[in-house]
Design a protein around this motif. Sequence first.
Motif, short mmCIF file in Angstrom:
data_model
loop_
_atom_site.label_atom_id
_atom_site.label_comp_id
_atom_site.label_asym_id
_atom_site.label_seq_id
_atom_site.Cartn_x
_atom_site.Cartn_y
_atom_site.Cartn_z
N UNK A 200 36.40 59.31 55.06
CA UNK A 200 35.47 59.53 53.94
C UNK A 200 35.09 58.19 53.33
N UNK A 201 33.77 57.98 53.17
CA UNK A 201 33.29 56.73 52.57
C UNK A 201 32.56 57.05 51.26
N UNK A 202 33.28 57.18 50.15
CA UNK A 202 32.60 57.45 48.88
C UNK A 202 31.91 56.21 48.34
N UNK A 203 30.79 56.43 47.66
CA UNK A 203 30.11 55.35 46.95
C UNK A 203 30.90 55.04 45.69
N UNK A 204 30.38 54.15 44.86
CA UNK A 204 31.03 53.84 43.58
C UNK A 204 31.18 55.13 42.79
N UNK A 205 32.41 55.45 42.39
CA UNK A 205 32.68 56.72 41.74
C UNK A 205 32.64 56.59 40.22
N UNK A 206 32.07 57.60 39.58
CA UNK A 206 32.03 57.64 38.12
C UNK A 206 32.80 58.87 37.65
N UNK A 207 33.38 58.76 36.49
CA UNK A 207 34.18 59.83 35.92
C UNK A 207 34.93 59.30 34.72
N UNK A 208 35.67 60.17 34.07
CA UNK A 208 36.32 59.83 32.80
C UNK A 208 37.15 58.56 32.87
N UNK A 211 36.23 52.82 36.74
CA UNK A 211 36.29 51.39 36.48
C UNK A 211 34.91 50.75 36.61
N UNK A 212 33.89 51.58 36.56
CA UNK A 212 32.52 51.06 36.64
C UNK A 212 31.85 51.14 35.27
N UNK A 213 31.45 52.32 34.86
CA UNK A 213 30.74 52.47 33.59
C UNK A 213 31.67 52.22 32.39
N UNK A 214 32.94 52.56 32.51
CA UNK A 214 33.87 52.24 31.43
C UNK A 214 33.99 50.74 31.22
#
Length: 385
Positions: A200-208, A211-214
């Motif tokens: 599995x090759x996920x892209x940049x993950x966002x969620x609560x 470590x990206x948008x936070x």
Amino acid sequence: MVDDEEESMMAVVVGEDYGADHPRYGSTLVTNKGVGHLVRKGTGGRSSVSGIVATVFGATGFLGRYVVQQLAKMGSQVLVPFRGSEDSPRHLKLMGDLGQIVPMKYNPRDENTIKAAMAKANVVINLIGKEYETRNYSFEEVNHSMAAQLATIAKEHGGIMRFIQISCLGASPSSPSNLRKTKAAGEEAVLREIPEATIMRPAAMVGTEDRLLNTWARFAKKYSFLPLIGDGSTKFQPVFVADVAAAIVAALKDDGTSMGKIYELGGPEVFTTHELAAIMYDTMREWPHYVKVPFPIAKAFAMPREILLNKVPFPLPTPDIFHLDYINSLTSDTVVSDNASTFEDLGIVPHKLKGYPIEYLISYRKGGPNFGSTISERVSPDAWP
């Protein structure tokens, strides 16, 4: 209780002790395609028995909590190897029924503890990864060597029916990012040992807990601006972390059609760095302020940590935005390939980014979740609660 005669017979059946000094660690499972033949009991909830016993390496990380939750929700037993303190897997135990989530202390550099963690399993999911290097763990060791070791041990085990390796979108031996290079090497090592493994090759993950948008939001709140590496035109396809967990479970539950395949998991929308930052500011209700930082200058900011990393006798601070490998990764677009297997092949429709997937950003609003610096443009004062 098992008497000595039965115990010795068990030892004959399973051969040598697998990863420990007691034959109870031996596996009598038989390799099979998929997990469809496993005996299931119950209606399919947490108190059911799905027949899946999954060892999830890296379960205490960002993606791990969502994978464990979905596995537990379907009645699987989840073995959680952890190397930190006893508190590291504590939040995971609440996700399943009594005895369903089993934390196991292990050392990723100790083969016997890995074997013990994998001994009773029929599924192995490798979520181990690192977004930056430290004095103790390099990209090469974490993303490549550990993946190769897990695949080798799983192959020797003989009872592992499914092996799922989590890589990253853009993994390639020619990538400018060392993280992506070592992830590609990890994929190759896994497939060499277990050709039936699912990648599995996920892209940049966002969620609560991302470590990206936070990271961006904290920086923007602290310094009142957000640096855009390059000119902010780099394209990527952020994906909701729960969708990635759902994809892993969907592949695990199929009849074996996903075995030996590579899936690229990107969200339904492609954004530039600038566009994603604008969405972040909009959700935070803050006035957007950007500073475009050319790549050479950004690399100059990041270089001192890279030089000193293994030369000082103490750990260096974790990098935020000015992290050399992250900067290198932004020199090329990261989007799903045209002919790749995707969410659609797993029967999943990924969430769009706006709305629930980034709702956690309201915690950064000035004055509380119903307010913010730009509230006057959205809601009249008479409508404020």
